[in-house]
Write a protein that holds these residues in place. Structure first.
Motif, PDB file in Angstrom:
ATOM      1  N   MET A   1       0.847  -1.175   0.000  1.00 59.53           N
ATOM      2  CA  MET A   1       0.000   0.000   0.000  1.00 59.53           C
ATOM      3  C   MET A   1       0.890   1.234   0.000  1.00 59.53           C
ATOM      4  N   LYS A   2       0.460   2.255  -0.726  1.00 56.57           N
ATOM      5  CA  LYS A   2       1.143   3.545  -0.728  1.00 56.57           C
ATOM      6  C   LYS A   2       0.150   4.626  -0.346  1.00 56.57           C
ATOM      7  N   VAL A   3       0.648   5.620   0.363  1.00 58.55           N
ATOM      8  CA  VAL A   3      -0.161   6.761   0.776  1.00 58.55           C
ATOM      9  C   VAL A   3       0.502   8.016   0.225  1.00 58.55           C
ATOM     10  N   LEU A   4      -0.294   8.893  -0.376  1.00 58.55           N
ATOM     11  CA  LEU A   4       0.210  10.171  -0.872  1.00 58.55           C
ATOM     12  C   LEU A   4      -0.161  11.253   0.131  1.00 58.55           C
ATOM     13  N   SER A   5       0.843  11.958   0.634  1.00 56.79           N
ATOM     14  CA  SER A   5       0.620  13.091   1.529  1.00 56.79           C
ATOM     15  C   SER A   5       0.997  14.363   0.786  1.00 56.79           C
ATOM     16  N   VAL A   6       0.079  15.323   0.774  1.00 56.36           N
ATOM     17  CA  VAL A   6       0.314  16.604   0.114  1.00 56.36           C
ATOM     18  C   VAL A   6       0.401  17.669   1.197  1.00 56.36           C
ATOM     19  N   VAL A   7       1.551  18.340   1.270  1.00 58.50           N
ATOM     20  CA  VAL A   7       1.766  19.375   2.280  1.00 58.50           C
ATOM     21  C   VAL A   7       2.305  20.627   1.606  1.00 58.50           C
ATOM     22  N   GLY A   8       2.061  21.778   2.236  1.00 56.80           N
ATOM     23  CA  GLY A   8       2.540  23.006   1.628  1.00 56.80           C
ATOM     24  C   GLY A   8       2.722  24.156   2.590  1.00 56.80           C
ATOM     25  N   ASN A   9       2.157  24.049   3.799  1.00 52.72           N
ATOM     26  CA  ASN A   9       2.322  25.155   4.743  1.00 52.72           C
ATOM     27  C   ASN A   9       2.482  24.615   6.162  1.00 52.72           C
ATOM     28  N   ARG A  10       2.800  25.500   7.071  1.00 50.18           N
ATOM     29  CA  ARG A  10       3.153  25.117   8.439  1.00 50.18           C
ATOM     30  C   ARG A  10       2.116  24.233   9.123  1.00 50.18           C
ATOM     31  N   PRO A  11       0.828  24.577   9.120  1.00 51.37           N
ATOM     32  CA  PRO A  11      -0.130  23.696   9.799  1.00 51.37           C
ATOM     33  C   PRO A  11      -0.157  22.285   9.210  1.00 51.37           C
ATOM     34  N   GLN A  12       0.024  22.179   7.900  1.00 51.13           N
ATOM     35  CA  GLN A  12       0.022  20.858   7.274  1.00 51.13           C
ATOM     36  C   GLN A  12       1.260  20.058   7.665  1.00 51.13           C
ATOM     37  N   PHE A  13       2.410  20.714   7.771  1.00 51.31           N
ATOM     38  CA  PHE A  13       3.624  20.010   8.198  1.00 51.31           C
ATOM     39  C   PHE A  13       3.432  19.451   9.603  1.00 51.31           C
ATOM     40  N   ILE A  14       2.879  20.270  10.482  1.00 47.82           N
ATOM     41  CA  ILE A  14       2.689  19.858  11.873  1.00 47.82           C
ATOM     42  C   ILE A  14       1.690  18.708  11.961  1.00 47.82           C
ATOM     43  N   LYS A  15       0.615  18.773  11.194  1.00 48.66           N
ATOM     44  CA  LYS A  15      -0.391  17.702  11.204  1.00 48.66           C
ATOM     45  C   LYS A  15       0.137  16.416  10.584  1.00 48.66           C
ATOM     46  N   SER A  16       0.986  16.537   9.580  1.00 49.60           N
ATOM     47  CA  SER A  16       1.453  15.339   8.876  1.00 49.60           C
ATOM     48  C   SER A  16       2.549  14.589   9.628  1.00 49.60           C
ATOM     49  N   ALA A  17       3.235  15.249  10.542  1.00 47.12           N
ATOM     50  CA  ALA A  17       4.365  14.613  11.236  1.00 47.12           C
ATOM     51  C   ALA A  17       3.972  13.316  11.938  1.00 47.12           C
ATOM     52  N   PRO A  18       2.950  13.302  12.818  1.00 44.00           N
ATOM     53  CA  PRO A  18       2.616  12.038  13.487  1.00 44.00           C
ATOM     54  C   PRO A  18       2.119  10.974  12.512  1.00 44.00           C
ATOM     55  N   LEU A  19       1.417  11.397  11.472  1.00 44.50           N
ATOM     56  CA  LEU A  19       0.942  10.450  10.467  1.00 44.50           C
ATOM     57  C   LEU A  19       2.121   9.814   9.734  1.00 44.50           C
ATOM     58  N   SER A  20       3.078  10.632   9.314  1.00 43.84           N
ATOM     59  CA  SER A  20       4.248  10.119   8.596  1.00 43.84           C
ATOM     60  C   SER A  20       5.042   9.147   9.456  1.00 43.84           C
ATOM     61  N   ILE A  21       5.218   9.481  10.712  1.00 43.76           N
ATOM     62  CA  ILE A  21       5.957   8.605  11.623  1.00 43.76           C
ATOM     63  C   ILE A  21       5.204   7.295  11.818  1.00 43.76           C
ATOM     64  N   GLY A  22       3.887   7.375  12.002  1.00 42.84           N
ATOM     65  CA  GLY A  22       3.075   6.168  12.167  1.00 42.84           C
ATOM     66  C   GLY A  22       3.097   5.277  10.937  1.00 42.84           C
ATOM     67  N   LEU A  23       3.011   5.882   9.760  1.00 38.82           N
ATOM     68  CA  LEU A  23       3.074   5.102   8.522  1.00 38.82           C
ATOM     69  C   LEU A  23       4.423   4.406   8.391  1.00 38.82           C
TER      70      LEU A  23
END
Length: 59
Positions: A1-23
């Protein structure tokens, strides 16, 4: 399985961090697309460094 994460600004970076680590811990491939909304390294690269995020696959 692959997951695509799209980020572009500070709130998105902060929200994506725990998800990226968990994945990563679950062995799920994540493809990160950085939209470049914050093109200045002081506004984007700092979050990849401080939050332990992998470098984006695409910019």
């Amino acid at each position: 399985m692959k997951v695509l994460s799209v980020v572009g600004n500070r709130p998105q970076f902060i929200k994506s961090a725990p998800l990226s680590i968990g994945l990563r811990e679950a062995g799920i491939d994540e493809v990160v697309l950085h939209t470049g909304q914050h093109y200045d390294p002081e506004l984007s690269q700092v979050f990849f460094d401080e939050l332990g995020l992998e470098e984006p696959d695409y910019r």
